[in-house]
Design a protein around this motif. Structure first.
Motif, short mmCIF file in Angstrom:
data_model
loop_
_atom_site.label_atom_id
_atom_site.label_comp_id
_atom_site.label_asym_id
_atom_site.label_seq_id
_atom_site.Cartn_x
_atom_site.Cartn_y
_atom_site.Cartn_z
N HIS A 67 0.85 -1.19 0.00
CA HIS A 67 0.00 0.00 0.00
C HIS A 67 0.89 1.24 0.00
CE1 HIS A 67 -3.58 2.43 0.89
NE2 HIS A 67 -2.76 3.15 1.64
N VAL A 68 0.74 2.04 -1.04
CA VAL A 68 1.50 3.28 -1.14
C VAL A 68 0.49 4.42 -1.19
CG1 VAL A 68 3.11 4.63 -2.54
CG2 VAL A 68 3.36 2.15 -2.41
N GLN A 69 0.66 5.38 -0.32
CA GLN A 69 -0.29 6.48 -0.22
C GLN A 69 0.35 7.75 -0.74
OE1 GLN A 69 -2.34 5.95 3.45
NE2 GLN A 69 -2.97 8.09 3.46
N GLY A 70 -0.44 8.58 -1.38
CA GLY A 70 0.05 9.87 -1.85
C GLY A 70 -1.11 10.78 -2.19
N THR A 71 -0.80 12.00 -2.54
CA THR A 71 -1.83 12.96 -2.93
C THR A 71 -1.41 13.63 -4.23
OG1 THR A 71 -0.82 14.79 -1.72
CG2 THR A 71 -2.40 13.42 -0.52
N ALA A 72 -2.38 14.13 -4.95
CA ALA A 72 -2.10 14.82 -6.21
C ALA A 72 -1.19 16.02 -5.94
CB ALA A 72 -3.39 15.28 -6.88
N GLY A 94 1.23 16.29 -4.21
CA GLY A 94 1.72 16.35 -2.84
C GLY A 94 0.91 17.26 -1.94
N TYR A 95 -0.28 17.70 -2.41
CA TYR A 95 -1.12 18.61 -1.63
C TYR A 95 -1.71 17.90 -0.42
CZ TYR A 95 -1.27 21.54 -5.88
OH TYR A 95 -0.95 22.30 -6.96
N GLY A 96 -1.98 18.68 0.61
CA GLY A 96 -2.64 18.14 1.78
C GLY A 96 -2.27 18.93 3.02
N GLU A 97 -2.89 18.56 4.11
CA GLU A 97 -2.68 19.31 5.35
C GLU A 97 -1.40 18.92 6.06
OE1 GLU A 97 -4.60 15.53 6.64
OE2 GLU A 97 -4.90 16.89 4.96
N ARG A 98 -0.80 17.81 5.69
CA ARG A 98 0.43 17.38 6.36
C ARG A 98 1.65 17.63 5.46
NH1 ARG A 98 -3.39 13.53 7.49
NH2 ARG A 98 -3.88 13.36 9.69
N PRO A 99 2.71 18.13 6.05
CA PRO A 99 3.92 18.29 5.25
C PRO A 99 4.49 16.91 4.90
CG PRO A 99 4.34 18.87 7.55
CD PRO A 99 2.88 18.58 7.42
N GLY A 100 5.04 16.83 3.73
CA GLY A 100 5.67 15.58 3.32
C GLY A 100 4.77 14.59 2.64
N ASN A 101 3.53 15.00 2.28
CA ASN A 101 2.69 14.08 1.51
C ASN A 101 3.41 13.72 0.22
OD1 ASN A 101 0.48 13.93 3.22
ND2 ASN A 101 -0.53 15.70 2.31
N ALA A 102 3.42 12.44 -0.10
CA ALA A 102 4.07 12.00 -1.33
C ALA A 102 3.24 12.43 -2.53
CB ALA A 102 4.22 10.48 -1.32
N ASP A 103 3.91 12.92 -3.55
CA ASP A 103 3.24 13.30 -4.79
C ASP A 103 2.96 12.03 -5.57
OD1 ASP A 103 2.44 14.17 -7.29
OD2 ASP A 103 4.16 15.50 -7.60
N PHE A 129 1.88 11.50 -8.46
CA PHE A 129 2.35 11.48 -9.85
C PHE A 129 3.80 10.99 -9.91
CE2 PHE A 129 -0.90 14.92 -9.93
CZ PHE A 129 -1.84 14.24 -10.70
N ALA A 130 4.65 11.50 -9.03
CA ALA A 130 6.04 11.06 -8.99
C ALA A 130 6.14 9.60 -8.55
CB ALA A 130 6.86 11.95 -8.06
N VAL A 131 5.31 9.20 -7.59
CA VAL A 131 5.34 7.82 -7.10
C VAL A 131 4.97 6.86 -8.22
CG1 VAL A 131 4.24 6.17 -5.51
CG2 VAL A 131 4.92 8.44 -4.69
N VAL A 132 3.86 7.12 -8.90
CA VAL A 132 3.41 6.22 -9.97
C VAL A 132 4.42 6.22 -11.11
CG1 VAL A 132 1.65 5.89 -11.76
CG2 VAL A 132 0.96 6.35 -9.39
#
Length: 167
Positions: free
Chosen positions: A8-13, A15-24, A26-29
């Motif tokens: 399970h790999v989690q990320g946001t579009a 890297g947006y989100g309320e927490r710093p360091g959210n994985a992008d 797009f880069a992950v995929v």
């Protein structure tokens, strides 16, 4: 982590989100699919990554990260003389993938660091076939004008006007 067994790999579009360091995501995929070869999304979807990342920045009204891996406008930008000379011989010498795989483009930047190869490649990008003498003249004009405060790196139209005036 995926090679070690993470399922399970989690990320946001973007890297947006309320927490710093959210994985992008797009880069992950892109990294997982284009490097070790995991089959995550259809190739057609991969080729839409840049368009989608930029569309999300429009909707969220957040300035896009021009240096974002794979999808940033500078991800495949080239500038310096020796670098441009290598790109002229073979773009794969300085690019880890073909930018089209993720819907992006290679960009040649022209600045006071430019040499003939940069100017010739940019000219070709703008549908001009430049002679060595014309390229040399353009390089000298760019260096002279940039020393006076002009800039040609970002605005392609400024370089194209200079090119039209020279050709």
């Amino acid at each position: 982590a995926v090679k070690a067994g993470a399922t399970h790999v989690q990320g946001t579009a973007n890297g947006y989100g309320e927490r710093p360091g959210n994985a992008d995501i797009f880069a992950v995929v892109d990294n997982l699919q284009l490097k070790p070869g995991f089959d995550l999304v259809p190739r057609e979807a991969l080729a839409e990554m840049t368009r989608i990342a930029h569309a999300i920045t429009e909707v969220t009204n957040v300035t896009p990260n021009s240096h974002a891996p794979y999808v940033g406008v500078s991800a495949f930008a080239h500038k310096a003389g020796l670098h441009a000379s290598a790109i002229k011989v073979d773009p794969n010498l300085y690019q880890h993938i073909d930018p089209a795989e993720v819907g992006n483009d290679m960009r040649m930047l022209v600045s006071d660091m430019a040499g003939r190869a940069s100017v010739e490649l940019k000219g070709r990008e703008l549908a001009y076939d430049l002679s060595p003498d014309t390229s040399r003249e353009l390089v000298n004009r760019v260096k002279d004008l940039e020393s006076k405060g002009y800039t040609f790196e970002a605005p392609d139209a400024s370089f194209e006007l200079l090119l039209r005036d020279t050709v």
